[in-house]
Design a protein around this motif. Sequence first.
Motif, PDB file in Angstrom:
ATOM      1  N   GLY A 186       0.803  -1.214   0.000  1.00  0.00           N
ATOM      2  CA  GLY A 186       0.000   0.000   0.000  1.00  0.00           C
ATOM      3  C   GLY A 186       0.835   1.262   0.000  1.00  0.00           C
ATOM      4  N   LEU A 187       2.064   1.179   0.463  1.00  0.00           N
ATOM      5  CA  LEU A 187       2.975   2.325   0.484  1.00  0.00           C
ATOM      6  C   LEU A 187       3.905   2.372  -0.717  1.00  0.00           C
ATOM      7  CD1 LEU A 187       4.016   2.174   4.246  1.00  0.00           C
ATOM      8  CD2 LEU A 187       2.375   3.755   3.204  1.00  0.00           C
ATOM      9  N   ALA A 188       4.008   1.295  -1.442  1.00  0.00           N
ATOM     10  CA  ALA A 188       5.040   1.201  -2.478  1.00  0.00           C
ATOM     11  C   ALA A 188       4.524   1.377  -3.896  1.00  0.00           C
ATOM     12  CB  ALA A 188       5.758  -0.150  -2.365  1.00  0.00           C
ATOM     13  N   PHE A 189       3.317   0.938  -4.190  1.00  0.00           N
ATOM     14  CA  PHE A 189       2.895   0.861  -5.579  1.00  0.00           C
ATOM     15  C   PHE A 189       1.627   1.658  -5.845  1.00  0.00           C
ATOM     16  CE2 PHE A 189       4.971  -3.437  -5.148  1.00  0.00           C
ATOM     17  CZ  PHE A 189       6.145  -3.025  -5.752  1.00  0.00           C
ATOM     18  N   GLY A 190       1.552   2.189  -7.037  1.00  0.00           N
ATOM     19  CA  GLY A 190       0.325   2.704  -7.619  1.00  0.00           C
ATOM     20  C   GLY A 190      -0.270   3.897  -6.918  1.00  0.00           C
ATOM     21  N   SER A 191      -1.546   4.119  -7.265  1.00  0.00           N
ATOM     22  CA  SER A 191      -2.267   5.263  -6.712  1.00  0.00           C
ATOM     23  C   SER A 191      -2.549   5.109  -5.226  1.00  0.00           C
ATOM     24  CB  SER A 191      -3.588   5.453  -7.469  1.00  0.00           C
ATOM     25  OG  SER A 191      -4.393   4.288  -7.360  1.00  0.00           O
ATOM     26  N   THR A 192      -2.499   3.875  -4.730  1.00  0.00           N
ATOM     27  CA  THR A 192      -2.740   3.662  -3.295  1.00  0.00           C
ATOM     28  C   THR A 192      -1.722   4.415  -2.457  1.00  0.00           C
ATOM     29  OG1 THR A 192      -3.576   1.466  -3.815  1.00  0.00           O
ATOM     30  CG2 THR A 192      -3.058   1.912  -1.534  1.00  0.00           C
ATOM     31  N   SER A 193      -0.479   4.426  -2.908  1.00  0.00           N
ATOM     32  CA  SER A 193       0.563   5.147  -2.175  1.00  0.00           C
ATOM     33  C   SER A 193       0.257   6.631  -2.101  1.00  0.00           C
ATOM     34  CB  SER A 193       1.916   4.915  -2.851  1.00  0.00           C
ATOM     35  OG  SER A 193       2.925   5.668  -2.209  1.00  0.00           O
ATOM     36  N   ASP A 194      -0.225   7.231  -3.204  1.00  0.00           N
ATOM     37  CA  ASP A 194      -0.574   8.658  -3.195  1.00  0.00           C
ATOM     38  C   ASP A 194      -1.746   8.930  -2.266  1.00  0.00           C
ATOM     39  OD1 ASP A 194       1.431   9.062  -5.057  1.00  0.00           O
ATOM     40  OD2 ASP A 194       0.063   8.815  -6.773  1.00  0.00           O
ATOM     41  N   GLN A 195      -2.719   8.034  -2.249  1.00  0.00           N
ATOM     42  CA  GLN A 195      -3.868   8.223  -1.371  1.00  0.00           C
ATOM     43  C   GLN A 195      -3.461   8.165   0.095  1.00  0.00           C
ATOM     44  OE1 GLN A 195      -6.847   5.362  -2.411  1.00  0.00           O
ATOM     45  NE2 GLN A 195      -7.121   6.146  -4.504  1.00  0.00           N
ATOM     46  N   VAL A 196      -2.553   7.247   0.406  1.00  0.00           N
ATOM     47  CA  VAL A 196      -2.097   7.132   1.791  1.00  0.00           C
ATOM     48  C   VAL A 196      -1.328   8.376   2.212  1.00  0.00           C
ATOM     49  CG1 VAL A 196      -0.596   5.836   3.344  1.00  0.00           C
ATOM     50  CG2 VAL A 196      -2.084   4.622   1.754  1.00  0.00           C
ATOM     51  N   MET A 197      -0.477   8.876   1.332  1.00  0.00           N
ATOM     52  CA  MET A 197       0.366  10.015   1.677  1.00  0.00           C
ATOM     53  C   MET A 197      -0.424  11.309   1.794  1.00  0.00           C
ATOM     54  SD  MET A 197       3.301   8.809   2.178  1.00  0.00           S
ATOM     55  CE  MET A 197       4.311   7.370   1.804  1.00  0.00           C
ATOM     56  N   HIS A 198      -1.543  11.421   1.092  1.00  0.00           N
ATOM     57  CA  HIS A 198      -2.297  12.679   1.061  1.00  0.00           C
ATOM     58  C   HIS A 198      -3.650  12.552   1.751  1.00  0.00           C
ATOM     59  CE1 HIS A 198       0.561  12.948  -2.346  1.00  0.00           C
ATOM     60  NE2 HIS A 198       0.615  14.237  -2.019  1.00  0.00           N
ATOM     61  N   SER A 199      -3.776  11.627   2.676  1.00  0.00           N
ATOM     62  CA  SER A 199      -5.030  11.446   3.396  1.00  0.00           C
ATOM     63  C   SER A 199      -4.793  11.619   4.890  1.00  0.00           C
ATOM     64  CB  SER A 199      -5.620  10.056   3.126  1.00  0.00           C
ATOM     65  OG  SER A 199      -5.853   9.862   1.753  1.00  0.00           O
ATOM     66  N   THR A 200      -5.884  11.719   5.611  1.00  0.00           N
ATOM     67  CA  THR A 200      -5.786  11.800   7.064  1.00  0.00           C
ATOM     68  C   THR A 200      -5.332  10.455   7.624  1.00  0.00           C
ATOM     69  OG1 THR A 200      -8.104  11.169   7.324  1.00  0.00           O
ATOM     70  CG2 THR A 200      -7.603  13.533   7.103  1.00  0.00           C
TER      71      THR A 200
END
Length: 269
Positions: free
Chosen positions: A133-147
């Motif tokens: 979830g931290l390494a690949f794809g759009s999931t990483s961006d969502q994690v980094m820019h979410s609460t």
Amino acid sequence: MRLRGMKFGGGARGQQAEQVTAPRPVAVDPADEPGHTRAFTVPEMPAAGYDGYGPYGQAGRGGGYGEGDDRDEHVAVYRAGQPHPQVGSERLPWRELLRGILRQPTRTFAQMRTHHAWGPALVVSAVYGLVAGLAFGSTSDQVMHSTFAIALTILLSSAAGFVLCGLMLGSVTHALARRLGGDGAYAPTVTLAMLISWLTDAPRLVLALFLPAGNAVVQTLGWATWALCAWLLAAMVRQLHDLPWGKALTAGALQLIMLLVLIKLPTLG
């Protein structure tokens, strides 16, 4: 009237009677005399698990695989559901299990043929999902820019998703192996298949934390680890289900294709 020196049954008939009734000398072997011993051999007993069909209990399989004699490997296929004759039968601790899959896979799979590994399989799958979830794809961006709450939900969902994915793919591999004539148990097959899938991709996953997914090094490592996963998966099915290499690789083919389509190709571009 006394008769002296008279012989009855004379002639050829009398001589034949004397020859028949006369005892014949019997040659005595010196080894049979009292105080002596005779050397003899005892036929070798069949090995444990031999049921009259082959040296390792497999009908018509010769060396145990059906494709030549593999007794030079020091670890040969025996019979699924029974302890292996050439390795220990105790369950491996999780550290030794994880090391053994990468260092001594054949021996490790042979020793774990009657044991499940649910604990290590579930933990490794969940950790892989968290890191993915931290390494690949759009999931990483969502994690980094979410609460924090949303990011935690995404990561936990990713962990649960990879656990379920591993369970389903391992179950498919087990079902295909049984359909092809294997006789291995469900729990060892599924748990070892989960460990193989995520452990082999771990180097690429760690490297992707620091490099873009489209990096040439990441892509090369991804294809190399996928090939390693294919070999380990076939070796595992071969040991647990007593199948030759061709059928073992066929049993794991669907899992390999799904790993390639769902995980490898989206991140390798």
